[in-house]
Design a protein around this motif. Structure first.
Motif, short mmCIF file in Angstrom:
data_model
loop_
_atom_site.label_atom_id
_atom_site.label_comp_id
_atom_site.label_asym_id
_atom_site.label_seq_id
_atom_site.Cartn_x
_atom_site.Cartn_y
_atom_site.Cartn_z
N THR A 318 10.59 -31.48 28.08
CA THR A 318 11.59 -30.43 27.89
C THR A 318 10.97 -29.07 28.11
O THR A 318 9.89 -28.78 27.58
N ASP A 319 11.65 -28.26 28.92
CA ASP A 319 11.24 -26.87 29.14
C ASP A 319 12.45 -26.01 28.77
O ASP A 319 13.35 -25.81 29.58
N GLN A 320 12.45 -25.53 27.52
CA GLN A 320 13.59 -24.81 26.98
C GLN A 320 14.84 -25.70 27.06
O GLN A 320 14.90 -26.73 26.40
N ASP A 321 15.81 -25.34 27.88
CA ASP A 321 17.02 -26.15 27.95
C ASP A 321 17.04 -27.09 29.15
O ASP A 321 18.06 -27.69 29.44
N ARG A 322 15.91 -27.22 29.82
CA ARG A 322 15.85 -28.07 31.01
C ARG A 322 14.99 -29.30 30.73
O ARG A 322 13.99 -29.23 30.02
N LYS A 323 15.40 -30.42 31.31
CA LYS A 323 14.65 -31.67 31.23
C LYS A 323 13.97 -31.90 32.57
O LYS A 323 14.55 -31.65 33.63
N ASP A 338 13.00 -31.43 38.04
CA ASP A 338 14.03 -31.27 37.01
C ASP A 338 15.07 -32.37 37.18
O ASP A 338 15.44 -32.74 38.30
N ASP A 340 18.83 -34.36 35.56
CA ASP A 340 20.04 -34.33 34.74
C ASP A 340 20.21 -35.73 34.17
O ASP A 340 20.39 -36.70 34.91
#
Length: 399
Positions: A318-323, A338, A340
């Motif tokens: 996880t990078d803040q709100d990104r997977k 990245d 989804d």
């Protein structure tokens, strides 16, 4: 300890400058040596697994409650004092099993009286028939008046009516006597006895106990408005059945959803207060594990099986709100991608976007990858497999 004698201050600053220069050179040489050591460190060992592509079924999660298909509040049909409780509280009972006995003496006496009335009515009816037969012969001989004949014929009809009324009274009395034995109308589990021996039970009023059926059972749950509309859209597009969709159910102490069933009812309107639609599933329950009233975790099939890409949750960062995940790139380097993510399926995670079926994802040892492009030493495993033994031992040694 060796002492270094420095020249007198009078010698001058050139010697001091030379000593300082030597110290700086040694320090630089030390740093260079450390950097060389770091550059010489081997790449970390990691496990990589090809992205798994397979047919999966989408399941949506809900919460619900187990409910009995049949629930009976047992009340007596006749009034009287309870003579005996004929079952063990909480036991399984069959349809027709005796549960309570109400004092039968008064109802037995009423039946005996009705039987006596029936015998009297039958006797009077036989007498009326005999008199009518005699009157028939006399009227032909013109020995009695027509009025007398009609009277005797009416008495015969009245006698037959009295017999039928007496027979009905006997049937009613016999039924009341039968109702003094309170029996279970269904098969299931009986609750505690709410009335014990010696207490007065009022007909159609006093609650004696409850009986609930156990096999099959219902599970009620509610879907939100958006999910309900999505299901309807899928059904119109042929991607989902309109009825009898599959469900899986798990109890609070169970792993996964081991109980399978189908939807058998969807309410005809949404609750305007909560914005939900109630649905009901029916499940077989031969072992009685699904007890009415228990909390249930429900999974409802969202759509038909479709091809999907799956990765192990251990590979996802996880990078803040990104997977994102690391995949194996050229020259065994870690390349960030990245992703989804979708729902969990059989312990793996559905990837809706970001990967293709040819990618090899870093699964175990991903914490050793500090930046994109970092060289790694990969070991190939299957998606979902545990870390290789050598890698586990190496991680334990580091700790």
């Amino acid at each position: 300890m060796t002492h270094i004698a420095f020249p007198p201050r009078s010698i001058g600053h050139p010697l001091l400058a030379l000593a300082a220069g030597v110290s700086i050179a040694l320090a630089i040489a030390g740093c260079g040596s450390q950097a060389a050591t770091n550059e010489a460190m081997p790449p970390p060992q990691v496990s990589v697994a090809p992205v798994l592509s397979k047919q999966v079924r989408q399941w949506d999660d809900f919460t619900g409650r187990v409910a009995a298909v049949e629930t009976v509040e047992l009340r007596p049909r006749v009034s009287g004092y309870v003579e005996r409780v004929a079952y063990t509280e909480g036991q399984l009972v069959g349809k027709g099993d005796l549960l309570f006995v109400i004092d039968q003496r008064r109802y037995q006496a009423e039946l005996d009286r009705a039987l006596a009335e029936l015998e009297r009515a039958r006797s009077e009816a036989r007498l009326a028939e005999t008199q009518h037969a005699r009157a028939q012969a006399l009227i032909e001989a013109k020995a009695i008046s027509r009025e007398e004949f009609e009277t005797r014929r009416a008495a015969t009809a009245q006698g037959h009516a009295m017999v039928r009324a007496a027979e009905a009274a006997v049937a009613s009395a016999r039924l009341d006597l039968q109702f003094t034995q309170v029996r279970s109308p269904i098969s299931g589990r009986a609750g505690r006895a709410l009335v014990t021996a010696g207490n007065l039970a009022q007909a159609d009023a006093t609650l004696l106990t409850t009986v609930v059926s156990l096999d099959p059972v219902h599970v009620y749950f509610e879907t939100d408005e958006q999910t309900y509309l999505r299901y309807n859209a899928l059904a119109r597009g042929g991607e989902r059945a309109r009825s009898e969709n599959a469900v899986r159910v798990g109890l609070a102490n169970e792993d996964g959803h081991p109980h399978a069933g189908t939807i058998d009812f969807i309410d005809n309107q949404a609750d305007a207060g909560t914005g939900t639609v109630r649905a009901r599933a029916v499940l077989p329950n031969p072992d009685g594990v699904l007890t009415p009233g228990l909390f249930a975790r429900v999974q409802l099939e969202g759509r038909h099986a479709a091809e999907a890409l799956l990765v192990d949750d251990k590979a996802v960062l996880t990078d803040q709100d990104r997977k994102y995940v690391y995949v194996l790139g050229p020259d065994d380097t870690a390349v960030r991608k990245d992703v989804d993510l979708g729902r969990s399926v059989e312990g793996l995670r559905v990837v809706r976007a970001g990967l293709n079926e040819h990618d090899r994802v870093v699964v175990h040892g991903v914490q050793k990858v500090f930046f994109p492009g970092m060289p790694v030493a990969p070991t190939t495993i299957a998606m979902g497999d545990p870390a290789p033994a050598l890698q586990v031992a190496s991680a334990a040694g580091v700790q």
